[in-house]
Design an enzyme around this catalytic site. Structure first.
Site, short mmCIF file in Angstrom:
data_model
loop_
_atom_site.label_atom_id
_atom_site.label_comp_id
_atom_site.label_asym_id
_atom_site.label_seq_id
_atom_site.Cartn_x
_atom_site.Cartn_y
_atom_site.Cartn_z
N ARG A 1 8.68 74.96 8.20
CA ARG A 1 9.80 75.06 7.48
C ARG A 1 10.00 76.61 6.86
O ARG A 1 11.08 76.65 6.45
CB ARG A 1 10.12 73.97 6.64
N VAL A 2 8.94 77.23 6.99
CA VAL A 2 8.82 78.60 6.65
C VAL A 2 8.31 79.49 7.19
O VAL A 2 8.81 80.57 7.50
CB VAL A 2 8.14 78.62 5.23
#
Length: 523
Positions: free
Chosen positions: A377-378
């Site tokens: 997600r990053v």
């Protein structure tokens, strides 16, 4: 009445009684040690890993206590009538009625460069037979996570050296990426390769083994030593035969050791192997301390013990040194059940997960990363531009291949486009395979994957893919070192650079075809 005898001195008249009192007082001051008031309690119950103690009314939470046999414990439950103590040593020679003393110290661990290359237990005691650790400071194992305003965005990649991870599930420095899968699917291997890949970087590593067999931990340490990784690594061990209190404390102690480097402005990687056993150790302690059980007998704060641990992993802003702490927690699933209690807790805490499939592992597709169930997600924001230029096409073609492969099992006649997609997908999957202990440099990864996405390997047999990969890696290093440097510096590839990479890769692939044809001609 006779006057009291006196002695004449330079300071005036002093009575013998006063002189005698002063002499006695001075003698006591020199001869007698200073008395210190200490609270003393007594053990009322000893269980497997815990003890209950009465008589310590002002003991603090997480304070170290010392039993009369020298063993250590940590106060965890502070009830009105007694204190629940977690044992940090074996319970030998400890019985009901034994004396217990407060130490006044919150549980802490040594930190500093003296721990690099060392193997320690959960409270910082060396277990590698290399002598005592000369640490300049100690820090509490439980510390508050950095404030939100003290953090900076994740913008620098944490390269694992694994093509499938760096290209499709990238990790950034300061990220928390969960590694999960069934037993014996290669979870530790992924974490270990990531540590080995930091050898030429400025990243310090901490490996925390929780509840593992001693033989498995010894194997990991041996691998780190064999590949010269212990020089920048600290290993914290709480083995499966250790008291559950040490297994509970171990990841917090390892994080404190790692935070020392982060707060000094350095980048750190920490591996928790694994948090499933950590949760079980805490459940055991909680039930022994008579805390109310909840779902699957885990106490209600089981989520909190992992969230307060993983929240300490972050990227600090420049005002606080700019260091980062990247966490790779490992968790074990049963029968591929990602929706089990502890795995779902950790999935919700972390910034993505790398899922290792037992089905892929049994087929020999290693590392057995299920790209469809894995996500970061990053890390995409921290991914190098050269990866981003071809990662989208790579992920799309691989996802289409996996869907078509399942569909093709039920049909015998496939159109040409479907067959081409299947042929290309099989070669993508073959390229994403990688041997353990062979992390690949960034530029070589990009060159191989760029050749794959452009279909240069589609004309080769599956058995020829490893040879083609080796030749492309060698050719890129020798023929276009300037493009390799450009990729490693984080620059985008312009049209000329992409054309040069394709030219070098095509020549390497054609050399395999020519050699194969020459071999057939000789035959």
């Amino acid at each position: 009445m006779d006057d009291e005898p006196v002695i004449y001195g330079d300071l005036g008249l002093v009575s013998l009684a006063e002189l005698a009192f002063d002499v006695v007082a001075q003698t006591r001051e020199v001869a007698e040690p200073t008395l210190e008031m200490r609270e003393m309690g007594r053990v009322t119950y000893v269980g497997e890993g815990i003890a209950r103690v009465s008589g310590l009314p002002t003991v603090q939470a997480e304070e170290l206590v010392r039993f009369e046999n020298g063993r250590l414990g940590m106060a965890l439950n502070l009830d009105a009538a007694e204190v629940g103590v977690v044992l940090l040593d074996e319970r030998e020679d400890l019985d009901a009625g034994s004396k217990v003393h407060r130490t006044g110290r919150i549980l802490d661990v040594p930190v500093g460069d003296s721990l690099l290359g060392r193997v320690v237990d959960a409270i910082g005691r060396p277990i590698d037979r290399r002598g005592a650790i000369r640490a300049d400071m100690h820090r509490p194992v439980e510390r508050e996570a950095p404030a939100i305003m003290d953090r900076a965005p994740v913008d620098t990649p944490m390269q694992t050296g694994l093509k499938v991870v760096d290209a499709l599930i990238p990790i950034g420095r300061g990220q928390r990426e969960l590694i999960l899968g069934d037993r014996q699917t290669g979870k530790t291997a992924v974490a270990l390769d990531t540590i080995l890949n930091q050898r030429e970087t400025d990243v310090y590593c901490v490996y925390c083994a929780i509840g593992q067999r001693n033989a498995a931990v010894a194997s990991v340490i041996s691998d780190l030593q064999e590949h010269d990784a212990m020089a920048y690594t600290t290993v914290v061990v709480a083995g499966g035969d250790e008291p559950p209190g040490l297994q509970f404390v171990a990841p917090y102690a390892a994080t404190t050791i790692a935070e020392f480097y982060m707060e000094a402005g350095r980048d750190v990687l920490i591996v928790y192997d694994d948090l499933t056993r950590h949760a079980r150790a805490y459940r055991e302690l909680s039930l022994l301390l008579r805390r109310p059980p909840g779902r699957e007998a885990y106490p209600g704060d089981i989520f909190y013990i992992h969230s307060r641990l993983l929240e300490r992993a972050t990227h600090l802003d420049d005002d606080h040194g700019g260091g980062s702490l990247t966490a790779l927690p490992v968790v074990e699933t049963e029968a591929q059940n990602l929706s089990a209690y502890i795995p779902t807790n950790l999935i919700s805490i972390t910034d993505g997960q790398i899922y290792l499939s037992p089905t892929l592992f049994q087929k020999g597709i290693l590392p057995a990363v299920d790209v469809g169930r894995s996500v970061s997600r990053v890390g995409g924001k921290a991914q190098m531009p050269a990866y981003r230029q071809m990662a989208g096409d790579l992920r799309l073609s691989y996802a289409q291949f996996e869907e078509l492969e399942d569909f093709a099992r039920f049909g015998t006649r496939l159109d040409e486009d479907t067959q081409r997609t299947l042929q290309h997908g099989r070669r993508v999957r073959e390229v994403l395979k990688q041997s353990q202990y062979d992390p690949m440099p960034v530029a070589e990864q990009v060159a191989v994957l760029f050749a794959t996405t452009n279909g240069l390997l589609d004309g080769l047999d599956i058995a020829q893919i490893p040879e083609a990969e080796s030749r492309i890696r060698l050719a890129v290093r020798d023929d276009v070192p300037e493009i390799c440097a450009q990729i490693e510096e984080g620059q985008s590839l312009d049209d000329a650079a992409r054309a040069a990479l394709l030219r070098v890769a095509r020549a390497a692939v054609q050399s395999i075809t020519m050699n194969h044809e020459a071999g057939d001609g000789d035959a």
